[in-house]
Structures are given as structure tokens and as C-alpha cells.
Enzyme design. Structure first.
Site, PDB file in Angstrom:
ATOM      1  CG  ASN A   1      38.941  30.828  39.037  1.00 55.88           C
ATOM      2  OD1 ASN A   1      39.908  30.107  39.222  1.00 55.88           O
ATOM      3  ND2 ASN A   1      38.641  31.859  39.823  1.00 55.88           N
TER       4      ASN A   1
ATOM      5  CE1 TYR B 134      37.320  28.504  46.348  1.00 58.62           C
ATOM      6  CE2 TYR B 134      39.506  29.326  46.851  1.00 58.62           C
ATOM      7  CZ  TYR B 134      38.257  29.517  46.298  1.00 58.62           C
ATOM      8  OH  TYR B 134      37.946  30.712  45.706  1.00 58.62           O
TER       9      TYR B 134
HETATM   10  P1  NAD Z   1      34.033  39.881  35.238  1.00 56.62           P
HETATM   11  O1  NAD Z   1      32.662  39.337  35.332  1.00 56.62           O
HETATM   12  O2  NAD Z   1      34.244  41.303  35.601  1.00 56.62           O
HETATM   13  O3  NAD Z   1      34.601  39.619  33.765  1.00 56.62           O
HETATM   14  C1  NAD Z   1      35.787  40.221  33.336  1.00 56.62           C
HETATM   15  C2  NAD Z   1      35.625  40.644  31.903  1.00 56.62           C
HETATM   16  O4  NAD Z   1      35.663  39.520  31.031  1.00 56.62           O
HETATM   17  C3  NAD Z   1      34.310  41.361  31.614  1.00 56.62           C
HETATM   18  O5  NAD Z   1      34.544  42.704  31.280  1.00 56.62           O
HETATM   19  C4  NAD Z   1      33.721  40.566  30.468  1.00 56.62           C
HETATM   20  O6  NAD Z   1      33.027  41.332  29.520  1.00 56.62           O
HETATM   21  C5  NAD Z   1      34.942  39.885  29.894  1.00 56.62           C
HETATM   22  N1  NAD Z   1      34.663  38.767  29.003  1.00 56.62           N
HETATM   23  C6  NAD Z   1      33.694  37.839  29.072  1.00 56.62           C
HETATM   24  N2  NAD Z   1      33.789  36.976  28.057  1.00 56.62           N
HETATM   25  C7  NAD Z   1      34.873  37.354  27.329  1.00 56.62           C
HETATM   26  C8  NAD Z   1      35.491  36.844  26.157  1.00 56.62           C
HETATM   27  N3  NAD Z   1      35.021  35.776  25.506  1.00 56.62           N
HETATM   28  N4  NAD Z   1      36.584  37.499  25.682  1.00 56.62           N
HETATM   29  C9  NAD Z   1      37.062  38.584  26.310  1.00 56.62           C
HETATM   30  N5  NAD Z   1      36.519  39.095  27.419  1.00 56.62           N
HETATM   31  C10 NAD Z   1      35.439  38.486  27.921  1.00 56.62           C
HETATM   32  O7  NAD Z   1      34.977  38.914  36.073  1.00 56.62           O
HETATM   33  P2  NAD Z   1      35.957  39.162  37.296  1.00 56.62           P
HETATM   34  O8  NAD Z   1      35.169  39.089  38.539  1.00 56.62           O
HETATM   35  O9  NAD Z   1      36.810  40.320  37.056  1.00 56.62           O
HETATM   36  O10 NAD Z   1      36.819  37.851  37.196  1.00 56.62           O
HETATM   37  C11 NAD Z   1      37.524  37.566  36.006  1.00 56.62           C
HETATM   38  C12 NAD Z   1      38.004  36.151  35.991  1.00 56.62           C
HETATM   39  O11 NAD Z   1      39.040  35.979  36.937  1.00 56.62           O
HETATM   40  C13 NAD Z   1      36.942  35.109  36.357  1.00 56.62           C
HETATM   41  O12 NAD Z   1      37.085  33.974  35.552  1.00 56.62           O
HETATM   42  C14 NAD Z   1      37.258  34.793  37.783  1.00 56.62           C
HETATM   43  O13 NAD Z   1      36.825  33.524  38.193  1.00 56.62           O
HETATM   44  C15 NAD Z   1      38.741  34.882  37.757  1.00 56.62           C
HETATM   45  N6  NAD Z   1      39.396  35.039  39.060  1.00 56.62           N
HETATM   46  C16 NAD Z   1      40.452  34.229  39.290  1.00 56.62           C
HETATM   47  C17 NAD Z   1      41.108  34.264  40.477  1.00 56.62           C
HETATM   48  C18 NAD Z   1      42.259  33.321  40.684  1.00 56.62           C
HETATM   49  O14 NAD Z   1      42.677  33.123  41.805  1.00 56.62           O
HETATM   50  N7  NAD Z   1      42.794  32.711  39.637  1.00 56.62           N
HETATM   51  C19 NAD Z   1      40.717  35.193  41.465  1.00 56.62           C
HETATM   52  C20 NAD Z   1      39.636  36.036  41.190  1.00 56.62           C
HETATM   53  C21 NAD Z   1      38.980  35.959  39.968  1.00 56.62           C
HETATM   54  C1  G6P Z   2      39.642  33.640  45.451  1.00 57.28           C
HETATM   55  C2  G6P Z   2      40.195  32.737  44.407  1.00 57.28           C
HETATM   56  C3  G6P Z   2      39.628  32.936  43.112  1.00 57.28           C
HETATM   57  C4  G6P Z   2      38.165  33.188  43.229  1.00 57.28           C
HETATM   58  C5  G6P Z   2      37.982  34.494  43.909  1.00 57.28           C
HETATM   59  C6  G6P Z   2      36.547  34.867  44.102  1.00 57.28           C
HETATM   60  O1  G6P Z   2      40.552  34.096  46.305  1.00 57.28           O
HETATM   61  O2  G6P Z   2      41.542  32.503  44.382  1.00 57.28           O
HETATM   62  O3  G6P Z   2      39.959  31.911  42.266  1.00 57.28           O
HETATM   63  O4  G6P Z   2      37.558  33.177  42.013  1.00 57.28           O
HETATM   64  O5  G6P Z   2      38.743  34.628  45.029  1.00 57.28           O
HETATM   65  O6  G6P Z   2      36.456  36.207  44.435  1.00 57.28           O
HETATM   66  P1  G6P Z   2      35.087  36.976  44.345  1.00 57.28           P
HETATM   67  O7  G6P Z   2      35.330  38.277  45.006  1.00 57.28           O
HETATM   68  O8  G6P Z   2      34.762  37.090  42.893  1.00 57.28           O
HETATM   69  O9  G6P Z   2      34.086  36.134  45.058  1.00 57.28           O
HETATM   70 MN    MN Z   3      41.941  31.058  42.739  1.00 49.95          MN
END
Ligand code: NAD
Ligand code: G6P
Ligand code: MN
Ligand code: MN
Length: 437
Positions: A147, A257
């Protein structure tokens, strides 16, 4: 045989991805799976990576799993690169939430000032990954879950010139599931059309007989008598009901959202309340994450635990793995993705990235033409897209004036002294991750 690389492999979502790949093993000729992380995430990757290996062994698959901190080694000859990283981890997210909230503004992961700063931190990293890809895997697809997925995808395509980038989100999945439940139908018996931006899209629904069911869904989900059905399954969004008459007037189903915009005041009041109780989403998620990693440490656990459904991104693997399988098999399956508009939404520039229903082919997504949005949606989306474009510009150039413009355009940030104060505080707090500023 294909090689898949996942950047941010230490994410607690990794078992979700592995489960999705295992479920689609017949559509995916996987040889190698590489998880990549950085020093700060090394311990997490070790734990969740071993969990991934157990899941794959339990499924009796011969996929090779590699865990590495060397991104360049991993990217060599990759076919698909998926990203799920968080620059600065949850501590950075906490700052994105609490600094705006302490100043009376919405503090949220992908919206308002916090969302803008998540983009500022992430875009330089994604452009660095693309530089490596150009050299090491010039034909790979980049599947972005990181994100703010819409802006990250637009930066990758426009500035990184990586045409083969597709952004993903699990929110459409939640709305599809909700509509199926309310209408008592299966997904295959309904036709969905989504259009908008990531975390800012609307949708319409038809049945197999060709009848549009959008108005009925609006009635059943949002009329005051039936509000118990409002839930679209997003654990991270406070479910305040939309104003029924307003949704009816638009004639389109909003996404979860949209509450931050249509219900700005009550959503802010709720967020401030959580902030005062030390219960912002980052604080809640830190605890969930700690519990998850305790579970992942169990050497007998070889399946995705139920606890992962407490995260907002639950079911994301359905999107990620369906996308990879659809590209790989040229399936033409309809999916909601972030991709270049190409005129599909008439109200937005051709070259910007939108989140839209698209047919997924071996050459990428072909978005379905949506046409024009009604004025009530057009005004908001044009503003939001201009905001996103300005955010990306600021992330790439480090221009303070562009950053302040992005704040000014963003509807969740009032223009003036507070905007400057919050911008300065966030720039200071995230200094280590903002080399351009
Ligand atoms: P997290 O805090 O667990 O991070 C995941 C990993 O990324 C960590 O292990 C961290 O060390 C690593 N990291 C940080 N910087 C890095 C880099 N430069 N290179 C490689 N690895 C790196 O995060 P999370 O809660 O698992 O979420 C991961 C990502 O997914 C976030 O950006 C979050 O917003 C996104 N996300 C997206 C959606 C969606 O709908 N698209 C849904 C949920 C989460
Ligand atoms: C949502 C979205 C993600 C968002 C996430 C947050 O469903 O699609 O883009 O980042 O959930 O989840 P969290 O558990 O990290 O609050
Ligand atoms: Mn999302
Ligand atoms: Mn503003």
C-alpha cells in the site's frame, strides 16, 4: 516452470499467499519460491518462512523455498515478483496514524496525511526494486500488494516505466462476497463491474438474466431497516452506516473506504476516540501480529491459522494467486485490479492508474469500459486522482511545495497552518525513510 519472488516475505500474510498457491498448484508450474526481506524483518521471515516450508511439505509439493536478505540474488530470472512490504514496519504506521490524530486530523494507513506518507516512503523503494528487475528479470510481472497499492502501481508504471505492473487489493473480494450473501447467489451467477481508484471505487451488479441488481443491493444493504448487513468483512474499518438516500441518489455501491469521505466527521470522531484509548489500528495489529508469530513458531502448524482472518487483508491470496494463474494461463478471467485507465473511466486521464474490472490475459489486464461517472462521483474522483498524481510527483522529486499541494487537495486535510504543522511533523518523524526530502 516458474520462479516467484515475494518481497516483504516476513509479512504475517505469507501463509495466506502460500495457501493460495497450493490451492492453485495445478494451474501454476512452480519451481522456486523466494522470500526476500531486510535485516529488520529477518527474524519474522525466518519464522514465517519455515511455516511456509511446512505448508508446502504437507501438500507434498516439490517447490524449492528460499529465504534471503539479498534481493538481487532472489530477483535473478524471476517470472513473477509480488510485493507485500511495509517500509518502517508497524512503528512507521503508528506514526502515520497518531501524528495526524494528535492534530485533530484523520490518521489512517492509506487515507489522509498518513496514507500520503506511506506513499512517500514506499515509492522510492518500489522504484529501486524496478531498477534491479530491469537488470535481473526484464520480463517479470510485478504484482503489487504494498500500500497504497494504487499510487504505488501508478509510480511503477509512470515513473519506473514498468508496464508489467498490476496492483491488488482485497476490498473488492469483500464486496463480491457481501453481494452474493445478500442476493443468495454464487459469484459465478452474478456479473460485477467495479471502477474507481484503489480504496475509492464503486460497483454495479447484474444477474444471469441480465437484470441489474444494484438498486436492490443498495436497498438491502443500506436502508435503515436492514443495516445489519452493512458489513463487507473489513476488520480494519469502523462500520458506520452510509446515508441511505445518498447512496440511492448515486445509484452505485460504494466501497468500505468511502466512509472516510462520505462520513468524514463521525469517522474522525471515532478514530480520535480510539487514539485516546491507545487503540489505533497499528496498536491493535501489533498485538494480532505478535499472536500470529507465536502460532507460526509451532513446528506442528502447517496450515494458515484462523487468527489471520483478524487482519484487514484476509483473502488477499485469492486475488494475488488468481492474477498470477490468469496471466500464466491467459485465462481472460475478470478481476478487479489497479491498472492503466486507457480510457475506461472517461472522466480520468488515459495514463493514470485506476482500480477497475479487467480481463486478465497473458499480456496483462484489459480493463472493461465503464464510461462516465455521475457528477457526484466524478467530482470526488477527479480530485482524488489529482491528489494521487501530486503525491507521486512529490515522492519522486522530494518537492516540499508538491507535498503541501497534495495535503491541500486531500479532502481529509484542511488547508492552512495545521496542514503545514502535520506535514513538518511527519517529515521529521519519517526522516530515515525519506531520502528525497
Ligand atoms: P509488515 O509490517 O509485516 O511488513 C512486511 C515485511 O516487509 C516485514 O517483514 C518488513 O521487514 C518487510 N520490509 C520492510 N521494508 C522492506 C524493504 N525495503 N524490502 C523488503 N522488505 C521490506 O506488513 P504487513 O502488515 O504484512 O503488510 C505488508 C504490506 O501489505 C503493507 O504495505 C500493507 O499496507 C499491505 N497490505 C495491502 C493490502 C491490500 O489490499 N493491497 C492488504 C493488507 C496489507
Ligand atoms: C484492507 C485493505 C488493505 C489494508 C488492510 C489493513 O482490507 O484492503 O489495503 O491495508 O486491510 O489491514 P490491517 O489488518 O493491517 O489493519
Ligand atoms: Mn487494499
Ligand atoms: Mn485538504
Amino acid at each position: 516452470k516458474i520462479k516467484i519472488v515475494t518481497i516483504g516475505g516476513g509479512s504475517s500474510y505469507t501463509p495466506e499467499l502460500i495457501e493460495g498457491l497450493i490451492l492453485r498448484k495445478d494451474q501454476l508450474p512452480i519451481a522456486e519460491l523466494w522470500l526476500v526481506d531486510i535485516d529488520d524483518g529477518a527474524e519474522k521471515m525466518e519464522i514465517v518462512g519455515n511455516m511456509a516450508k511446512r505448508m508446502i511439505a504437507a501438500a507434498k509439493l516439490d517447490w524449492q523455498v528460499h529465504l534471503t536478505l539479498d534481493r538481487r540474488e532472489a530477483l535473478k530470472n524471476a517470472d513473477y515478483v509480488t510485493t507485500q512490504f511495509r517500509v518502517g514496519l508497524l512503528d512507521a504506521r503508528l506514526k502515520d496514524e497518531v501524528i495526524p490524530l494528535a492534530n485533530g486530523l484523520m490518521g489512517q494507513e492509506t487515507n489522509g496525511a498518513g496514507g500520503i506518507f506511506k506513499a512517500f516512503r514506499t515509492i522510492p523503494v518500489i522504484l529501486g526494486i524496478i531498477d534491479d528487475m530491469r537488470e535481473l528479470c526484464p520480463n517479470a510481472w510485478l504484482v503489487d500488494f504494498t500500500n497504497p497499492a494504487g499510487m504505488v502501481t501508478e509510480a511503477a508504471i509512470k515513473y519506473g516505466k514498468w508496464e508489467k505492473t498490476v496492483g491488488l487489493c482485497n476490498v473488492p473480494f469483500g464486496h463480491i462476497t457481501q453481494a452474493c450473501k445478500v442476493l443468495g447467489k454464487e459469484e459465478k451467477d452474478l456479473y460485477f463491474k467495479f471502477a474507481g481508484l484503489n480504496h475509492f471505487h464503486w460497483h454495479r451488479v447484474w444477474d444471469q438474466q441480465g437484470n441489474e441488481r444494484t438498486a436492490e443491493l443498495i436497498e438491502k444493504i443500506y436502508s435503515p431497516e436492514q443495516q445489519e448487513r452493512t458489513d463487507e468483512g473489513l476488520k480494519n474499518i469502523h462500520q458506520i452506516p452510509f446515508h441511505f438516500d445518498q447512496v440511492k441518489h448515486l445509484g452505485l455501491l460504494p466501497c468500505g473506504y468511502h466512509r472516510y469521505y462520505y462520513l468524514q466527521e463521525p469517522m474522525l470522531a471515532h478514530a480520535i476516540d480510539e487514539f485516546e484509548r491507545y487503540e489505533t489500528r497499528a496498536e491493535v495489529v501489533k498485538k494480532t501480529e505478535a499472536r500470529l508469530f507465536e502460532l507460526y513458531k509451532d513446528v506442528n502448524l502447517n496450515y494458515k491459522p484462523e487468527e489471520l482472518s483478524q487482519r484487514g487483508g484476509a483473502h488477499y491470496s485469492d486475488a494475488a494467486c488468481d492474477l498470477i494463474a490468469s496471466i500464466q494461463n491467459n485465462s481472460g478471467k475478470l478481476m478487479v485490479v489497479s491498472t492503466r485507465n486507457n480510457g475506461a473511466i472517461a472522466d480520468l486521464p488515459f495514463d493514470c492508474v485506476v482500480e477497475i474490472t479487467a480481463a486478465i490475459t497473458s499480456h496483462g489486464p484489459e480493463p472493461l469500459r465503464w464510461g462516465a461517472l455521475p457528477p457526484a462521483a466524478r467530482g470526488m474522483i477527479q480530485l482524488m486522482k489529482a491528489m494521487e498524481e501530486t503525491v507521486i510527483e512529490a515522492a519522486v522529486t522530494g518537492d516540499y511545495g508538491a507535498a503541501l499541494h497534495a495535503f491541500t487537495i486531500n479532502p481529509l486535510i484542511p488547508a492552512g497552518d495545521t496542514a503545514v504543522k502535520v506535514l513538518d511533523e511527519l517529515l521529521y518523524a519519517h526522516k530515515a525513510y525519506l531520502p528525497k526530502f
